[in-house]
Design a protein around this motif. Structure first.
Motif, PDB file in Angstrom:
ATOM      1  N   ILE A  45       0.851  -1.189   0.000  1.00 46.99           N
ATOM      2  CA  ILE A  45       0.000   0.000   0.000  1.00 46.99           C
ATOM      3  C   ILE A  45       0.886   1.237   0.000  1.00 46.99           C
ATOM      4  CG2 ILE A  45      -1.688   1.327   1.308  1.00 46.99           C
ATOM      5  CD1 ILE A  45      -2.745  -1.341   2.370  1.00 46.99           C
ATOM      6  N   ARG A  46       0.678   2.106  -0.954  1.00 49.46           N
ATOM      7  CA  ARG A  46       1.389   3.375  -1.023  1.00 49.46           C
ATOM      8  C   ARG A  46       0.339   4.484  -0.980  1.00 49.46           C
ATOM      9  NH1 ARG A  46       5.253   0.342  -0.609  1.00 49.46           N
ATOM     10  NH2 ARG A  46       6.965   0.092  -2.078  1.00 49.46           N
ATOM     11  N   THR A  47       0.251   5.188   0.120  1.00 49.15           N
ATOM     12  CA  THR A  47      -0.700   6.295   0.194  1.00 49.15           C
ATOM     13  C   THR A  47      -0.116   7.557  -0.409  1.00 49.15           C
ATOM     14  OG1 THR A  47       0.055   6.800   2.425  1.00 49.15           O
ATOM     15  CG2 THR A  47      -1.885   5.388   2.212  1.00 49.15           C
ATOM     16  N   LYS A  48       1.208   7.661  -0.385  1.00 50.47           N
ATOM     17  CA  LYS A  48       1.881   8.755  -1.092  1.00 50.47           C
ATOM     18  C   LYS A  48       3.283   8.284  -1.449  1.00 50.47           C
ATOM     19  CE  LYS A  48       4.021  11.714   2.328  1.00 50.47           C
ATOM     20  NZ  LYS A  48       4.014  12.888   3.100  1.00 50.47           N
ATOM     21  N   ALA A  49       3.809   8.812  -2.517  1.00 46.89           N
ATOM     22  CA  ALA A  49       5.124   8.397  -2.996  1.00 46.89           C
ATOM     23  C   ALA A  49       6.214   8.848  -2.033  1.00 46.89           C
ATOM     24  CB  ALA A  49       5.375   8.976  -4.381  1.00 46.89           C
ATOM     25  N   LEU A  50       7.295   8.088  -1.981  1.00 47.75           N
ATOM     26  CA  LEU A  50       8.426   8.485  -1.157  1.00 47.75           C
ATOM     27  C   LEU A  50       9.102   9.711  -1.760  1.00 47.75           C
ATOM     28  CD1 LEU A  50       9.829   4.902  -0.515  1.00 47.75           C
ATOM     29  CD2 LEU A  50       8.488   6.296   1.035  1.00 47.75           C
ATOM     30  N   SER A  51       9.822  10.448  -0.954  1.00 47.16           N
ATOM     31  CA  SER A  51      10.345  11.761  -1.364  1.00 47.16           C
ATOM     32  C   SER A  51      11.567  11.704  -2.260  1.00 47.16           C
ATOM     33  CB  SER A  51      10.709  12.576  -0.121  1.00 47.16           C
ATOM     34  OG  SER A  51       9.620  12.642   0.756  1.00 47.16           O
ATOM     35  N   TRP A  52      12.144  10.550  -2.482  1.00 45.31           N
ATOM     36  CA  TRP A  52      13.386  10.458  -3.232  1.00 45.31           C
ATOM     37  C   TRP A  52      13.239   9.447  -4.365  1.00 45.31           C
ATOM     38  CZ3 TRP A  52      12.904  10.060   1.998  1.00 45.31           C
ATOM     39  CH2 TRP A  52      12.657   8.780   2.483  1.00 45.31           C
ATOM     40  N   ASN A  53      14.157   9.512  -5.301  1.00 43.65           N
ATOM     41  CA  ASN A  53      14.195   8.639  -6.479  1.00 43.65           C
ATOM     42  C   ASN A  53      12.861   8.629  -7.202  1.00 43.65           C
ATOM     43  OD1 ASN A  53      16.837   8.060  -6.041  1.00 43.65           O
ATOM     44  ND2 ASN A  53      16.467   6.092  -5.065  1.00 43.65           N
ATOM     45  N   GLY A  55      10.068   7.390  -6.075  1.00 46.10           N
ATOM     46  CA  GLY A  55       8.943   7.333  -5.152  1.00 46.10           C
ATOM     47  C   GLY A  55       8.588   5.937  -4.722  1.00 46.10           C
ATOM     48  N   ASN A  56       9.290   4.941  -5.228  1.00 49.04           N
ATOM     49  CA  ASN A  56       8.982   3.555  -4.913  1.00 49.04           C
ATOM     50  C   ASN A  56      10.108   2.859  -4.155  1.00 49.04           C
ATOM     51  OD1 ASN A  56       6.933   1.759  -5.004  1.00 49.04           O
ATOM     52  ND2 ASN A  56       7.442   0.922  -6.988  1.00 49.04           N
ATOM     53  N   HIS A  57      11.303   3.413  -4.192  1.00 52.42           N
ATOM     54  CA  HIS A  57      12.455   2.844  -3.510  1.00 52.42           C
ATOM     55  C   HIS A  57      12.618   3.514  -2.149  1.00 52.42           C
ATOM     56  CE1 HIS A  57      13.309   1.857  -7.694  1.00 52.42           C
ATOM     57  NE2 HIS A  57      14.094   0.877  -7.233  1.00 52.42           N
ATOM     58  N   LEU A  67      11.968  -5.571  -1.485  1.00 47.98           N
ATOM     59  CA  LEU A  67      10.947  -5.777  -2.512  1.00 47.98           C
ATOM     60  C   LEU A  67      10.322  -4.469  -2.955  1.00 47.98           C
ATOM     61  CD1 LEU A  67       9.063  -8.841  -1.043  1.00 47.98           C
ATOM     62  CD2 LEU A  67      10.486  -8.784  -3.065  1.00 47.98           C
ATOM     63  N   LEU A  68       9.963  -4.429  -4.203  1.00 46.66           N
ATOM     64  CA  LEU A  68       9.106  -3.387  -4.737  1.00 46.66           C
ATOM     65  C   LEU A  68       7.723  -4.008  -4.875  1.00 46.66           C
ATOM     66  CD1 LEU A  68      11.475  -2.032  -7.514  1.00 46.66           C
ATOM     67  CD2 LEU A  68      11.058  -1.054  -5.278  1.00 46.66           C
TER      68      LEU A  68
END
Length: 77
Positions: A45-53, A55-57, A67-68
């Motif tokens: 579950i991703r409610t918002k993307a991560l701040s770097w790269n 947004g998934n790493h 894991l992705l």
């Protein structure tokens, strides 16, 4: 104080040595293959993307073990 010093050398140091030996033997027995990827939606579950790269790493992403949502990054699992 002398008793504790003797106990440190007689009990603690051999105990650390036994623990190190146990860890080394367990590491040699362990398979280095990644487990099969199974999609568990509650883990991706991703409610918002991560701040770097992209947004998934994660910040300290390791492509061999992390894991992705689509699976392992480099091994094609």
């Amino acid at each position: 104080a002398r008793t504790w010093k003797i106990l440190s050398f007689v009990v603690s140091l051999p105990g650390v040595g036994v623990c190190m030996l146990n860890a080394r033997l367990k590491m040699q027995q362990r398979s280095h293959d990644s487990p099969e990827f199974v999609t568990y939606f509650h883990l991706c579950i991703r409610t918002k993307a991560l701040s770097w790269n992209d947004g998934n790493h994660t910040l300290f992403h390791n492509p061999h073990s992390y894991l992705l949502p689509t699976g392992y990054e480099d091994s094609g699992h």
